[in-house]
Design a protein around this motif. Sequence first.
Motif, mmCIF file in Angstrom:
data_model
loop_
_atom_site.group_PDB
_atom_site.id
_atom_site.type_symbol
_atom_site.label_atom_id
_atom_site.label_comp_id
_atom_site.label_asym_id
_atom_site.label_seq_id
_atom_site.Cartn_x
_atom_site.Cartn_y
_atom_site.Cartn_z
ATOM 1 N N GLU A 1 63.707 0.394 -64.717
ATOM 2 C CA GLU A 1 64.663 1.156 -63.916
ATOM 3 C C GLU A 1 65.964 0.380 -63.737
ATOM 4 O OE1 GLU A 1 64.851 3.939 -59.957
ATOM 5 O OE2 GLU A 1 63.300 2.395 -60.040
ATOM 6 N N GLU A 2 65.867 -0.922 -63.463
ATOM 7 C CA GLU A 2 67.063 -1.758 -63.326
ATOM 8 C C GLU A 2 67.872 -1.775 -64.625
ATOM 9 O OE1 GLU A 2 65.412 -5.510 -62.118
ATOM 10 O OE2 GLU A 2 65.138 -4.851 -60.036
ATOM 11 N N GLY A 3 67.174 -1.848 -65.760
ATOM 12 C CA GLY A 3 67.843 -1.841 -67.061
ATOM 13 C C GLY A 3 68.568 -0.535 -67.316
ATOM 14 N N LYS B 1 59.805 -1.658 -62.826
ATOM 15 C CA LYS B 1 60.927 -2.131 -62.011
ATOM 16 C C LYS B 1 62.071 -2.615 -62.908
ATOM 17 C CE LYS B 1 62.005 -5.164 -58.103
ATOM 18 N NZ LYS B 1 63.016 -6.084 -58.503
ATOM 19 N N SER B 2 61.750 -3.463 -63.892
ATOM 20 C CA SER B 2 62.801 -3.965 -64.786
ATOM 21 C C SER B 2 63.349 -2.835 -65.656
ATOM 22 C CB SER B 2 62.284 -5.109 -65.659
ATOM 23 O OG SER B 2 61.270 -4.676 -66.527
ATOM 24 N N VAL C 1 69.771 1.567 -65.020
ATOM 25 C CA VAL C 1 70.923 1.642 -64.123
ATOM 26 C C VAL C 1 72.064 0.770 -64.652
ATOM 27 C CG1 VAL C 1 71.732 1.094 -61.789
ATOM 28 C CG2 VAL C 1 69.559 2.306 -62.106
ATOM 29 N N LYS C 2 71.737 -0.419 -65.151
ATOM 30 C CA LYS C 2 72.757 -1.299 -65.735
ATOM 31 C C LYS C 2 73.369 -0.646 -66.977
ATOM 32 C CE LYS C 2 73.412 -5.898 -67.675
ATOM 33 N NZ LYS C 2 72.748 -7.106 -68.149
ATOM 34 N N TYR D 1 60.905 -2.921 -72.039
ATOM 35 C CA TYR D 1 60.680 -3.537 -70.731
ATOM 36 C C TYR D 1 59.197 -3.799 -70.505
ATOM 37 C CZ TYR D 1 65.396 -1.784 -70.159
ATOM 38 O OH TYR D 1 66.728 -1.529 -70.339
#
Length: 158
Positions: free
Chosen positions: A70-72, A67-68, A74-75, A63
């Motif tokens: 953490e989003e990655g 931010k990206s 969670v996904k 990443y």
Amino acid sequence: MNGKKLVSLLLAGVVAGSILVTSTTTAERVVAQTPMEAATEYFDAYIARDAEGMMFYSKDTNYLDEKSREEGYVKDFKTNPTTGYEIVESKQINSNEVQFNVVQKYAGQSYEQSPPLPFKVFKSESGWKVLVEPLEINTLTGEVTKGTPIHALQYMDN
């Protein structure tokens, strides 16, 4: 007058509760003093679906920003349910790096576990950290090769 005292008391309780929650959460994260501690804390956070814990105990080259990342994570918890892990081998590279081979166990996948995956643990200014790099796994042969970072992947419509 009693209404103002009640509001002040409630606000004081909310602030005190926030401080307690913050200090309790922060206290759980302790800087890893050894490579094994960093690895187990990272993978325990992974199993617990704790993105913040994973981020605290690792550096991830997949990443471009936090931010990206953490989003990655969670996904990934939703699409790649990892239920366990086993550190099957460790090898000292030098005084600042250790190589761990980790078998990850999955639920709901066509395969139950990964082949041994290589993870480096390195000494940083803020303790030991797991270096998470992109890997590609051939599920037919079990071959593990260096992959493409998630931020560099390009998806095409057919």
